[in-house]
Design an enzyme around this catalytic site. Structure first.
Site, PDB file in Angstrom:
ATOM      1  N   TYR A 139       3.564  40.019  54.611  1.00 53.00           N
ATOM      2  CA  TYR A 139       4.009  39.898  53.218  1.00 53.00           C
ATOM      3  C   TYR A 139       4.823  41.139  52.820  1.00 53.00           C
ATOM      4  O   TYR A 139       5.927  41.031  52.285  1.00 53.00           O
ATOM      5  CB  TYR A 139       2.789  39.728  52.309  1.00 53.00           C
ATOM      6  CG  TYR A 139       3.153  39.444  50.886  1.00 53.00           C
ATOM      7  CD1 TYR A 139       3.920  38.341  50.555  1.00 53.00           C
ATOM      8  CD2 TYR A 139       2.740  40.297  49.867  1.00 53.00           C
ATOM      9  CE1 TYR A 139       4.261  38.081  49.246  1.00 53.00           C
ATOM     10  CE2 TYR A 139       3.071  40.036  48.550  1.00 53.00           C
ATOM     11  CZ  TYR A 139       3.842  38.917  48.251  1.00 53.00           C
ATOM     12  OH  TYR A 139       4.185  38.669  46.945  1.00 53.00           O
ATOM     13  N   LYS A 190     -17.242  34.487  42.258  1.00 52.11           N
ATOM     14  CA  LYS A 190     -18.577  34.680  42.842  1.00 52.11           C
ATOM     15  C   LYS A 190     -19.615  34.960  41.758  1.00 52.11           C
ATOM     16  O   LYS A 190     -20.721  34.433  41.791  1.00 52.11           O
ATOM     17  CB  LYS A 190     -18.560  35.856  43.827  1.00 52.11           C
ATOM     18  CG  LYS A 190     -17.910  35.504  45.163  1.00 52.11           C
ATOM     19  CD  LYS A 190     -17.948  36.691  46.124  1.00 52.11           C
ATOM     20  CE  LYS A 190     -17.186  36.360  47.394  1.00 52.11           C
ATOM     21  NZ  LYS A 190     -17.134  37.462  48.353  1.00 52.11           N
TER      22      LYS A 190
HETATM   23  P1  GDP Z   1      -5.420  43.898  49.365  1.00 55.55           P
HETATM   24  O1  GDP Z   1      -5.199  44.676  48.115  1.00 55.55           O
HETATM   25  O2  GDP Z   1      -4.161  43.457  50.007  1.00 55.55           O
HETATM   26  O3  GDP Z   1      -6.320  44.646  50.341  1.00 55.55           O
HETATM   27  O4  GDP Z   1      -6.115  42.515  48.997  1.00 55.55           O
HETATM   28  P2  GDP Z   1      -7.446  42.011  48.246  1.00 55.55           P
HETATM   29  O5  GDP Z   1      -7.267  42.044  46.785  1.00 55.55           O
HETATM   30  O6  GDP Z   1      -7.747  40.670  48.862  1.00 55.55           O
HETATM   31  O7  GDP Z   1      -8.640  43.002  48.679  1.00 55.55           O
HETATM   32  C1  GDP Z   1      -8.824  44.252  48.087  1.00 55.55           C
HETATM   33  C2  GDP Z   1     -10.145  44.867  48.550  1.00 55.55           C
HETATM   34  O8  GDP Z   1     -11.240  44.151  47.957  1.00 55.55           O
HETATM   35  C3  GDP Z   1     -10.387  44.846  50.068  1.00 55.55           C
HETATM   36  O9  GDP Z   1     -10.944  46.111  50.425  1.00 55.55           O
HETATM   37  C4  GDP Z   1     -11.429  43.755  50.234  1.00 55.55           C
HETATM   38  O10 GDP Z   1     -12.252  43.939  51.373  1.00 55.55           O
HETATM   39  C5  GDP Z   1     -12.235  43.922  48.934  1.00 55.55           C
HETATM   40  N1  GDP Z   1     -13.059  42.746  48.583  1.00 55.55           N
HETATM   41  C6  GDP Z   1     -14.380  42.762  48.291  1.00 55.55           C
HETATM   42  N2  GDP Z   1     -14.835  41.526  48.085  1.00 55.55           N
HETATM   43  C7  GDP Z   1     -13.784  40.690  48.217  1.00 55.55           C
HETATM   44  C8  GDP Z   1     -13.646  39.268  48.117  1.00 55.55           C
HETATM   45  O11 GDP Z   1     -14.584  38.511  47.859  1.00 55.55           O
HETATM   46  N3  GDP Z   1     -12.362  38.776  48.291  1.00 55.55           N
HETATM   47  C9  GDP Z   1     -11.286  39.574  48.547  1.00 55.55           C
HETATM   48  N4  GDP Z   1     -10.062  39.023  48.685  1.00 55.55           N
HETATM   49  N5  GDP Z   1     -11.411  40.929  48.682  1.00 55.55           N
HETATM   50  C10 GDP Z   1     -12.632  41.469  48.512  1.00 55.55           C
END
Ligand code: GDP
Length: 320
Positions: A139, A190
């Site tokens: 991306y 959640k």
């Molecule tokens: P990023 O900013 O590209 O890393 O995308 P995300 O918003 O999907 O994830 C941000 C952070 O939130 C990462 O460290 C994930 O491991 C954490 N995280 C914790 N719980 C969740 C969950 O349920 N969904 C997602 N997408 N991220 C989570």
């Protein structure tokens, strides 16, 4: 604002999406004539359709807010689709814009384009300093190519464009599908579902240590409209964010507090953390947008988003 936008013809790709709908609403309220291409009419992954779109609906400005995107989950499961859709759609629209002689293109980029190992506040000058984080490279890099194309097209064809680098967005209308969602939407779903099911515990991903920046979607739309009007520098991308970092653990605690959930929280460290820190330096943004800063603080934005999700759960879960 009103004077600048009155009667201006603006095409907004992704104008029915999470972010785009707010951009469109603002532009219309300032008197712009906005056209939103839909996929059934123009599949922007083909040059022919992208060009037909701009010739059949001539515009003074093109805001390219369409993207195939999502959180860390989609980056793991659909790297090919993320790569192809975003790269080709962006390249086609720029090519079509110069053929259709559009006066200005506003490209919507992403903080995932920054080098993944940088941990301070990310400055526009550092965009090219190194490789993207592996968790978001498809991306991040394809969106970054739009900045390269913008500069090339300015040099060769004189096309004016700007490249806006957006931080993580959240708010009503986001994707709440756990396969695709970013962290805020994923957590809100959640928590609300755990409340409804009276679940004794909730599992979240990673270690909780990563630092992210969260921008309320409506504030982001305000910034895009302001930048579309006031920012002109094709050679220098512009960050759009709050400049404030929050750890995933703090985010979890805030959502827990706002929902009043009383169960336990477990951290699944088999799930990826992603980049350690992704927070933008917003000094150039403040200067370019005459001192504008996002008015919605995180707690207030989360409260609004939780209330919206509770009221629209079925519709939100069915989307994407
Ligand atoms: P990023 O900013 O590209 O890393 O995308 P995300 O918003 O999907 O994830 C941000 C952070 O939130 C990462 O460290 C994930 O491991 C954490 N995280 C914790 N719980 C969740 C969950 O349920 N969904 C997602 N997408 N991220 C989570």
């Amino acid at each position: 604002m009103q004077g600048f936008w009155s009667g201006k013809r603006v095409t907004v790709t992704g104008g029915a999406g999470f972010l785009g709908q707010h951009v469109v609403r603002r532009l219309r309220s300032y008197g712009a004539e906005v056209y939103v291409p839909r996929k059934r009419d123009y599949d922007l992954t083909t040059l022919d359709a992208a060009l037909r779109c701009l010739l059949e609906h001539p515009c003074d400005m093109l805001i390219h807010a369409a993207a195939y995107y999502g959180g860390i989950g989609i980056n793991v499961h659909e790297p090919g689709r993320l790569y192809y859709q975003n790269l080709v759609m962006g390249a086609n629209l720029m090519e079509a814009a110069r053929l259709a002689k559009v006066a200005k293109v506003v490209n919507i980029g992403t903080a995932c384009s920054y080098p993944g190992y940088l941990e301070g506040h990310l400055r526009e000058e550092d965009l090219w300093a190194g490789p993207c984080h592996a968790s978001v490279v498809n991306y991040g890099l394809t969106k970054k190519m739009l900045a390269v194309q913008g500069l090339a097209y300015k040099k060769q064809y004189g096309l004016d464009s700007i490249h806006l680098i957006l931080t993580n967005l959240y708010g009503p209308g986001d994707s709440y599908n756990p396969e695709r969602s970013h962290v805020v939407a994923a957590l809100i779903r959640k928590w609300v579902e755990a409340e409804l099911a009276r679940a004794p515990s909730i599992e979240v991903w990673g270690t909780g240590k990563p630092i992210r920046e969260f921008l309320y979607v409506e504030d982001c739309a305000d910034a895009i409209v302001l930048a579309a009007e006031r920012y002109q520098d094709t050679a220098m991308p512009l960050n759009i964010g709050t400049g404030k970092g929050t750890s995933i653990r703090e985010l979890v605690e805030t959502i827990n507090d706002l929902t009043g959930y009383a169960g336990t929280i477990t951290w699944n460290t088999d799930k990826p953390d992603g980049a350690a820190m992704k927070v933008l330096d917003v000094s150039r943004m403040k200067a370019a947008l005459d001192g504008w800063t996002p008015p919605t603080d995180l707690r207030q934005g989360l409260a609004k988003t939780i209330a919206w999700y509770r009221a629209h759960k079925a519709e939100a879960d069915a989307k994407w």
